[in-house]
Design a protein around this motif. Structure first.
Motif, short mmCIF file in Angstrom:
data_model
loop_
_atom_site.label_atom_id
_atom_site.label_comp_id
_atom_site.label_asym_id
_atom_site.label_seq_id
_atom_site.Cartn_x
_atom_site.Cartn_y
_atom_site.Cartn_z
N PRO A 79 0.98 -1.06 -0.05
CA PRO A 79 0.10 -0.25 0.15
C PRO A 79 0.90 1.24 -0.09
CG PRO A 79 -0.55 -1.53 1.81
CD PRO A 79 0.79 -1.98 1.11
N ILE A 80 0.45 2.21 -0.76
CA ILE A 80 1.25 3.40 -0.87
C ILE A 80 0.01 4.65 -0.25
CG2 ILE A 80 2.22 5.28 -2.38
CD1 ILE A 80 3.84 2.66 -2.24
N THR A 81 0.73 5.60 0.48
CA THR A 81 -0.42 6.55 1.19
C THR A 81 0.56 7.94 0.62
OG1 THR A 81 1.13 6.69 2.99
CG2 THR A 81 -0.61 5.13 3.01
N GLY A 82 -0.53 9.27 0.69
CA GLY A 82 0.11 10.21 0.43
C GLY A 82 -0.27 10.76 -1.03
N MET A 83 -0.49 9.53 -2.06
CA MET A 83 -0.55 10.12 -3.50
C MET A 83 -1.92 11.05 -3.66
SD MET A 83 0.75 6.84 -5.74
CE MET A 83 -0.60 5.76 -5.37
N THR A 84 -1.83 11.88 -4.36
CA THR A 84 -3.07 12.75 -4.69
C THR A 84 -3.24 13.05 -6.07
OG1 THR A 84 -1.54 14.74 -4.64
CG2 THR A 84 -2.47 14.21 -2.59
N CYS A 85 -2.49 12.45 -7.10
CA CYS A 85 -2.68 12.44 -8.48
C CYS A 85 -1.84 11.38 -9.27
CB CYS A 85 -2.26 13.91 -9.09
SG CYS A 85 -0.59 14.23 -8.78
N ALA A 86 -2.17 11.41 -10.57
CA ALA A 86 -1.39 10.45 -11.29
C ALA A 86 -0.09 10.74 -11.44
CB ALA A 86 -2.27 10.35 -12.59
N SER A 87 0.40 11.94 -11.38
CA SER A 87 1.72 12.17 -11.49
C SER A 87 2.25 11.63 -10.24
CB SER A 87 1.95 13.67 -11.87
OG SER A 87 1.38 14.42 -10.70
N CYS A 88 1.71 12.02 -9.12
CA CYS A 88 2.54 11.29 -7.95
C CYS A 88 2.75 9.76 -8.13
CB CYS A 88 1.46 11.21 -6.69
SG CYS A 88 0.95 12.99 -6.43
N ALA A 89 1.76 8.89 -8.83
CA ALA A 89 2.10 7.55 -9.02
C ALA A 89 3.30 7.37 -9.86
CB ALA A 89 0.86 6.94 -9.72
N VAL A 90 3.28 8.44 -10.95
CA VAL A 90 4.63 8.23 -11.74
C VAL A 90 6.12 8.39 -10.97
CG1 VAL A 90 5.76 9.24 -13.86
CG2 VAL A 90 3.27 9.03 -13.73
#
Length: 807
Positions: A79-90
């Motif tokens: 699990p990843i926390t703190g991502m707010t947009c698709a660019s965060c995932a990148v």
């Protein structure tokens, strides 16, 4: 040339001879960055010295696998926390991919997970955590029995904190906005606005500045960067003007402040995040419920015939287990003694429980009904069919989304361009602006950043999605996430499950033919079937529920055949054709046409007879929903291909397909076959929607581009699906596609309004018109233009309500 060398031990599989070792040695020779190497046959590993600046572990792994050998790796999902947009995932994916020992990494923004393939002896999970935390996010590497519950609780706490932060920011922003727009001349106006805006910028908006700094340290920029720059400069510029207004007055300029721009931007962006979080679905509960289908304990029969309750994890292959009435089957196995009916709808999707006799197969998670039997454990743990379904759902949900959000793609280009233009404007003004070049340049820089503020961009998608999802809910269509609503417009193939989707999902009497019809005979049949445990008997009992039952003096249930009863000194039979044949009971030509017709339609027949002849034949079937035929017509009118998949037999499937107007169908298929079929269609470039209602559909639902569940179906199907039709009315499926088209159209219009002011305003804000007519855009006007773009976006989204109501 200076090298950064390191010794690595790569575990290998399939290396069994010197010849194999030589082949792998050759592959190592051709791998960039490998300085020295030695394949150790006895240890099944390769010791290699690499230049860490050039070496690529993924390339090495691919080279070895291309030769038919393999590198021993571990693949886990975190699990990843703190991502707010698709660019965060990148960003997270990029950081993980470059960690030592990582072969590949894929981050799924929708599920907030990262699937990482790595070599355990080289990669360290602690380093994953440090690397991701360094750019403002976090990864949960600790495993626990309650990890899913803990993650869900954490997400709920984060969302609650975000809502509280947004409300508080709005309360502080309101007086700043009112004073800035209407009461600028009031005493101490600037000081009051400064006091109210400070907590908004530095407390409620602190995450933008923290994340922007962490991104900057790694040479990256995202929406946080632009928000931090625009609001930060507007705030500092306004604070300077409040403290030193004479700096501008001495130069013949007015000391404007832009506190309202800074606070409104942060509040609107926070609101956009709240709306986006509401739109995102939480898929963790689907896996949790699937796992919950398996009981925690089971009754085992010991060698001396005693019963003992043990944990599922303690079951061994070959153990003798007991299935009591109403219990779920613990593991896959075969019946050794006893008989019962088992509800296998989670496997086949069919509502009619299956009779279980000697040597019949049973599956984990299926529900035993009234009977009791003993069975031998044959598949346990991850080998059971239920575990395989769970794994398929996890894999499908964890795969990367087919499209990236349009807003995030644009933002990735928009942010650095705006920053570059603002800096360029300042430099050009300093060089060419004369005495007031720095002053005018600073104003131009602030104006560019203010007018380019992404509040309208942040609202463009969430407001349209909010309205689209709201209108969908009004029409009985629950939409789980924005991406599925956006993607639904591209659907060109719709797959329907049969039972519970195209049909009602409950067996009922659809036709009867009586040779000697009378109230008394109806009552006798009711009396017999009401004592039967067979699920088909319930359909007959319900059909004749208005009758008064007769007194049954003798009753016998004949497994696999039907029932026998004695009423008023007369013996009667109710069951299948084999029951009549067993007792030499004839069925005359009177019933022939009826039987042939019902068989052609795929209906199940129950024969009611006395000791000499057949009295009646009752046809039982799963009724087709009233809206199924019209829904399929509407989809076909939209040039959408419609396919039916079912675990039912060929004759029933063919009859249903013909009735509803479907030309392509597949019968007798299992859950994994449905998943495979969806993948095949996707490999052909088709955008596939799966419509189902059962646990057996869950893997295919998770794999489909857009998945739609029936509200009257299983909780698992609804949790996995992107959309749920509350009423199970299939006419809502074409409505959902039409709603998607209108919503996507609105999103694109919103993006146009969000950018048109920037496209026109940014060059003017930078001073493009100044050499021509002396016009330099005032930052206050830039702020108004920014606000107008937001108003345009929200207004257009509200207009979607009217358009969607016409569906």
């Amino acid at each position: 040339m200076e090298t950064h060398s390191k010794i690595l031990s790569i575990p290998l599989e399939g290396i069994h001879s010197e010849h194999c070792a030589l082949i792998v040695d050759d592959a190592l020779d051709k791998t960039k960055g490998v300085l020295n190497h030695n394949v150790e046959l006895n240890n099944h590993q390769a010791k290699i010295e690499v230049d860490t600046k050039q070496f690529n572990l993924k390339q090495l792994t691919e080279n070895i696998r291309d030769l038919g050998y393999d590198v021993t790796t571990l693949k886990k999902t975190f699990p990843i926390t703190g991502m707010t947009c698709a660019s965060c995932a990148v960003s997270v994916e990029s950081i993980l991919s470059f960690e030592e020992g990582v072969v590949s990494a894929a981050v799924n923004y929708a599920n907030a997970t990262a699937t990482v393939e790595y070599i355990p002896g080289i990669a360290k999970l602690e380093n994953f955590k440090k690397a991701i935390q360094s750019i403002g996010y976090d990864i949960i590497i600790e495993e626990s029995e309650n990890q899913e519950d803990e993650l869900t609780k954490h997400q709920e706490q984060q969302f609650s904190a975000l809502k509280r932060k947004t409300i508080a920011a709005a309360l502080f922003t309101f007086p700043v906005f009112v004073i800035g727009m209407f009461f600028m001349e009031m005493p101490y106006a600037n000081w009051i606005m400064w006091a109210f805006s400070t907590p908004v910028v530095f407390w409620y908006g602190r995450s933008f500045f923290i994340n922007a700094w962490k991104q900057t340290k790694h040479g990256k920029a995202n929406m946080d960067t632009l928000v931090a720059l625009s609001t930060g400069i507007a705030y500092l510029f306004s604070a300077f003007n409040t403290l030193f207004p004479e700096f501008w007055h001495s130069r013949g300029l007015h000391a404007h402040v832009y506190f309202e721009a800074a606070t409104v931007v942060i509040t609107f962006i926070l609101l956009g995040k709240v709306l986006e979080e509401r739109a995102k679905g939480n898929t963790a509960s689907a896996i949790k419920k699937l796992i919950g289908l398996q009981p925690k304990t089971v009754t085992r029969i010991t060698k001396d015939g005693q019963q003992e309750d043990i944990k599922i994890s303690d079951v061994l292959i070959g153990d003798l287990l007991l299935a009591k009435p109403g219990e779920k089957i613990a593991v896959d196995g075969s019946v050794l003694s006893g008989t019962s009916f088992v509800d296998e709808s989670m496997i086949s999707g069919e509502p009619i429980p299956v009779a279980k006799n000697l040597n019949d197969k049973v599956f984990a998670g299926t529900l035993n009904q009234k009977g009791s039997f003993q069975y031998k454990a044959e598949k346990i743990g991850s080998d059971t069919l239920l575990s395989q379904i769970i794994q398929m759902v996890q894999n499908a949900q964890g795969s990367k989304a087919p499209v990236q959000k349009l807003v995030d793609k644009i933002a990735g280009i928009f942010v650095p361009i705006v920053i570059g233009i603002s800096i360029l404007a300042l430099i050009v003004w300093i060089i060419l602006g004369g005495d007031n070049g720095f002053t005018q340049g600073l104003l131009a820089m602030v104006t560019v950043l203010v007018i380019a503020c992404p509040c309208a961009l942040g609202l463009a998608t969430p407001t349209a999605i909010m309205v689209g999802v709201g209108k969908g809910a009004e029409k009985g269509i629950l939409i789980k996430d924005a991406e599925s609503l956006e993607l639904a417009k591209k659907i060109d193939t719709v797959i329907f499950d049969k039972t519970g989707t195209l049909t009602e999902g409950k067996p009922s009497v659809v036709a009867t033919l009586w040779k000697e019809e009378s109230h008394q005979l109806h009552s006798i049949l009711l009396s017999m079937e009401s004592k039967s445990e067979h699920p088909l008997a319930e359909a007959v009992t319900k059909h004749y529920s208005g009758m008064h039952p007769q007194k049954v003096t003798e009753f016998e249930s004949i497994t696999g055949f039907g029932v026998k009863a004695k009423i008023e000194n007369q013996v009667y039979f109710a069951g299948n054709k084999r029951l009549l044949k067993e007792h030499n009971i004839t069925t005359d030509a009177f019933f022939s046409e009826f039987i042939a017709r019902q068989a052609e339609l795929g209906h199940t027949l129950i024969y009611f007879a006395d000791q000499q002849k057949t009295i009646a034949v009752i046809a039982i079937a799963d009724k087709i929903k009233e809206t199924s035929i019209e829904a399929i017509k509407q989809l076909q009118a939209l040039d959408i291909e419609v396919i039916m998949l079912t675990g039912d037999n060929e004759s029933t499937a063919a009859a249903v397909a013909k009735t509803v107007g479907v030309t392509e169908y597949k019968a007798g298929i299992l859950p994994e076959d449905k998943l495979t079929y969806v993948k095949i269609l996707q490999s052909e470039g088709k955008t596939v929607a799966m419509v189902g209602d059962g646990i057996n559909d869950s893997a295919a639902l998770a794999q489909a581009d857009v998945s739609i569940a029936m509200g009257k179906g299983s909780d698992i199907a609804m949790d996995v699906a992107h959309m749920t039709i509350i009423s199970s009315d299939l006419l809502k499926v074409p409505q959902a596609i039409s709603l998607s088209k209108q919503t996507v159209k609105t999103i694109r219009q919103n993006l146009f309004w969000a950018f048109i002011y920037n496209l026109i305003g940014i060059p003017i804000a930078a001073g493009l018109l100044y050499p021509i007519n002396g016009f330099l855009l005032n930052p206050m006007i830039a702020g108004a233009a920014m606000a107008l773009s937001s108003v345009s976006v929200v207004s257009n989204s509200l207009w979607l309500k009217y358009r969607a109501s016409k569906l």
